[in-house]
Write an enzyme that holds these catalytic residues in place. Sequence first.
Site, PDB file in Angstrom:
ATOM      1  N   GLY A   3       0.844  -1.101  -0.144  1.00  7.73           N
ATOM      2  CA  GLY A   3       0.039   0.203   0.202  1.00  7.73           C
ATOM      3  C   GLY A   3       0.863   1.297  -0.046  1.00  7.73           C
ATOM      4  N   TYR A 123      -3.540 -19.743   3.030  1.00  6.49           N
ATOM      5  CA  TYR A 123      -3.423 -18.407   2.648  1.00  6.49           C
ATOM      6  C   TYR A 123      -3.780 -18.645   1.242  1.00  6.49           C
ATOM      7  CZ  TYR A 123      -1.270 -14.039   0.839  1.00  6.49           C
ATOM      8  OH  TYR A 123      -0.861 -12.889   0.375  1.00  6.49           O
ATOM      9  N   THR A 151       5.055 -12.100  -7.323  1.00 11.61           N
ATOM     10  CA  THR A 151       5.873 -13.186  -6.750  1.00 11.61           C
ATOM     11  C   THR A 151       6.477 -12.832  -5.330  1.00 11.61           C
ATOM     12  OG1 THR A 151       7.788 -14.591  -7.507  1.00 11.61           O
ATOM     13  CG2 THR A 151       7.917 -12.114  -7.971  1.00 11.61           C
ATOM     14  N   ASN A 152       7.514 -13.249  -4.681  1.00  8.94           N
ATOM     15  CA  ASN A 152       7.868 -12.869  -3.607  1.00  8.94           C
ATOM     16  C   ASN A 152       8.464 -11.537  -3.390  1.00  8.94           C
ATOM     17  OD1 ASN A 152       7.929 -15.873  -3.383  1.00  8.94           O
ATOM     18  ND2 ASN A 152       9.210 -15.879  -1.699  1.00  8.94           N
ATOM     19  N   HIS A 166       9.316 -12.894   5.695  1.00  8.91           N
ATOM     20  CA  HIS A 166       9.586 -13.807   4.667  1.00  8.91           C
ATOM     21  C   HIS A 166      11.299 -14.037   4.622  1.00  8.91           C
ATOM     22  CE1 HIS A 166       5.459 -12.819   3.268  1.00  8.91           C
ATOM     23  NE2 HIS A 166       5.760 -14.012   2.670  1.00  8.91           N
ATOM     24  N   TRP A 189      17.205 -21.413   6.969  1.00  6.96           N
ATOM     25  CA  TRP A 189      16.267 -22.218   7.216  1.00  6.96           C
ATOM     26  C   TRP A 189      16.375 -23.301   6.225  1.00  6.96           C
ATOM     27  CZ3 TRP A 189      11.330 -19.476   8.820  1.00  6.96           C
ATOM     28  CH2 TRP A 189      11.598 -18.430  10.034  1.00  6.96           C
ATOM     29  N   ARG A 196      13.626 -19.326  -5.532  1.00  7.71           N
ATOM     30  CA  ARG A 196      12.505 -18.133  -5.434  1.00  7.71           C
ATOM     31  C   ARG A 196      12.844 -17.084  -6.258  1.00  7.71           C
ATOM     32  NH1 ARG A 196      10.706 -21.990  -3.268  1.00  7.71           N
ATOM     33  NH2 ARG A 196       9.478 -22.077  -1.089  1.00  7.71           N
TER      34      ARG A 196
HETATM   35  P1  GDP Z   1       7.808 -19.056   0.717  1.00  8.76           P
HETATM   36  O1  GDP Z   1       8.349 -18.536  -0.540  1.00  8.76           O
HETATM   37  O2  GDP Z   1       6.231 -19.036   0.737  1.00  8.76           O
HETATM   38  O3  GDP Z   1       8.122 -20.459   0.761  1.00  8.76           O
HETATM   39  O4  GDP Z   1       8.062 -18.273   1.881  1.00  8.76           O
HETATM   40  P2  GDP Z   1       9.598 -17.786   2.577  1.00  8.76           P
HETATM   41  O5  GDP Z   1       9.905 -16.312   2.111  1.00  8.76           O
HETATM   42  O6  GDP Z   1       9.168 -17.646   4.129  1.00  8.76           O
HETATM   43  O7  GDP Z   1      10.501 -18.813   2.348  1.00  8.76           O
HETATM   44  C1  GDP Z   1      11.135 -19.254   1.413  1.00  8.76           C
HETATM   45  C2  GDP Z   1      12.430 -20.268   1.443  1.00  8.76           C
HETATM   46  O8  GDP Z   1      13.480 -19.661   2.158  1.00  8.76           O
HETATM   47  C3  GDP Z   1      12.000 -21.448   2.067  1.00  8.76           C
HETATM   48  O9  GDP Z   1      12.681 -22.551   1.560  1.00  8.76           O
HETATM   49  C4  GDP Z   1      12.586 -21.264   3.620  1.00  8.76           C
HETATM   50  O10 GDP Z   1      12.816 -22.449   4.312  1.00  8.76           O
HETATM   51  C5  GDP Z   1      13.937 -20.378   3.136  1.00  8.76           C
HETATM   52  N1  GDP Z   1      14.383 -19.622   4.394  1.00  8.76           N
HETATM   53  C6  GDP Z   1      15.908 -19.570   4.757  1.00  8.76           C
HETATM   54  N2  GDP Z   1      16.093 -18.888   5.672  1.00  8.76           N
HETATM   55  C7  GDP Z   1      15.009 -18.025   5.908  1.00  8.76           C
HETATM   56  C8  GDP Z   1      14.669 -17.594   6.862  1.00  8.76           C
HETATM   57  O11 GDP Z   1      15.146 -16.854   7.845  1.00  8.76           O
HETATM   58  N3  GDP Z   1      13.122 -16.954   7.017  1.00  8.76           N
HETATM   59  C9  GDP Z   1      12.261 -17.386   6.127  1.00  8.76           C
HETATM   60  N4  GDP Z   1      11.217 -17.134   6.114  1.00  8.76           N
HETATM   61  N5  GDP Z   1      12.548 -18.177   5.029  1.00  8.76           N
HETATM   62  C10 GDP Z   1      13.891 -18.797   5.210  1.00  8.76           C
END
Ligand code: GDP
Length: 302
Positions: A3, A123, A151-152, A166, A189, A196
């Site tokens: 927004g 979601y 997208t992201n 995210h 993680w 992505r």
């Molecule tokens: P998604 O695109 O809906 O899966 O959402 P996210 O942006 O939360 O995560 C994208 C990818 O990044 C996934 O494979 C997560 O496991 C990885 N990832 C690695 N480190 C992180 C972190 O610190 N935070 C998040 N949110 N994701 C992480």
Amino acid sequence: MVGSAVCRRLASEPGTKLITRSRAELDLCDERQVNEFFAEHRPATVIFASAKVGGIHANKTFPVEFLTDNLRQELATIHASYRNGVKRFLFLGSTCIYPRLAKQPIKEDELLASPLELTNEAYAIAKIAGLKLCQYFRQQYGVLYHSAMPTNLYGPGDNYHPEHSHVLPGLIRRIHEAKANGEASVTIWGTGTPRREFLHVDDLADAIIHLCQLDNPPDWVNVGTSTDVSIFELAKLVASTVGFSGEIKTDTSKPDGTPRKLTDTTLLKSTGWSPKIGLHEGIAATYRDFLKEQSSGNLRSK
Ligand code: GDP
């Protein structure tokens, strides 16, 4: 986040009168309040940038809130728009509406072709319902209600919560803190192998205004860059932007989510729009914004 970017973009658009409300001023889950607001202001166009959003961990942990908050906001806002004569409505969703194993790059017609990714199913179902409701209003009542599926996203005003954000804001914060604390390594993680695609929010705002000016926009259209990176490559890019030279470790006890979600943006390009902000420059600008927001005490982390 979206927004605010739309407001920044519209500041340079002549003849636009913006009507905005913060969450504290108007509860979009409250149908009565929303209807009264629309009856009073009678906007010509609505850009629906509000949503309950979060990263993989938040989505997996709070599916009830991700489904119900989003459905309530969508139903209240779309109905109030129709009741109060709104001719044009731009609904925002996300590419997580597409199936977990959608054909890559993902075209718009992959919608509902096979099962969704479980970590963000709630979601996605809410966003599919909103997209379809807009399509049905357009078909049944002849109003121009249509959708964009970005997208992201990343950019100024993002949420830097350590667990609920995210990946890009999450990594900016964690790697920045690792550097500040002189740590030898940082942990990301999952396996680091999922891929992505990332779009700067200012590019999305520009695409939204473009779509709102089309006479016959698609019912829904992907908004992206059509290029992706692995999460490990992304972490290396953030580390080099932040100036962190320690080791990057992976935590495979955390979920990976969908293996890949690369959008096909042929449809959007055919309408005459392409993104302008590259990932390197976008991350560098976002890190500067992060430092500014942090030093002024305005960093969002809830
Ligand atoms: P998604 O695109 O809906 O899966 O959402 P996210 O942006 O939360 O995560 C994208 C990818 O990044 C996934 O494979 C997560 O496991 C990885 N990832 C690695 N480190 C992180 C972190 O610190 N935070 C998040 N949110 N994701 C992480």
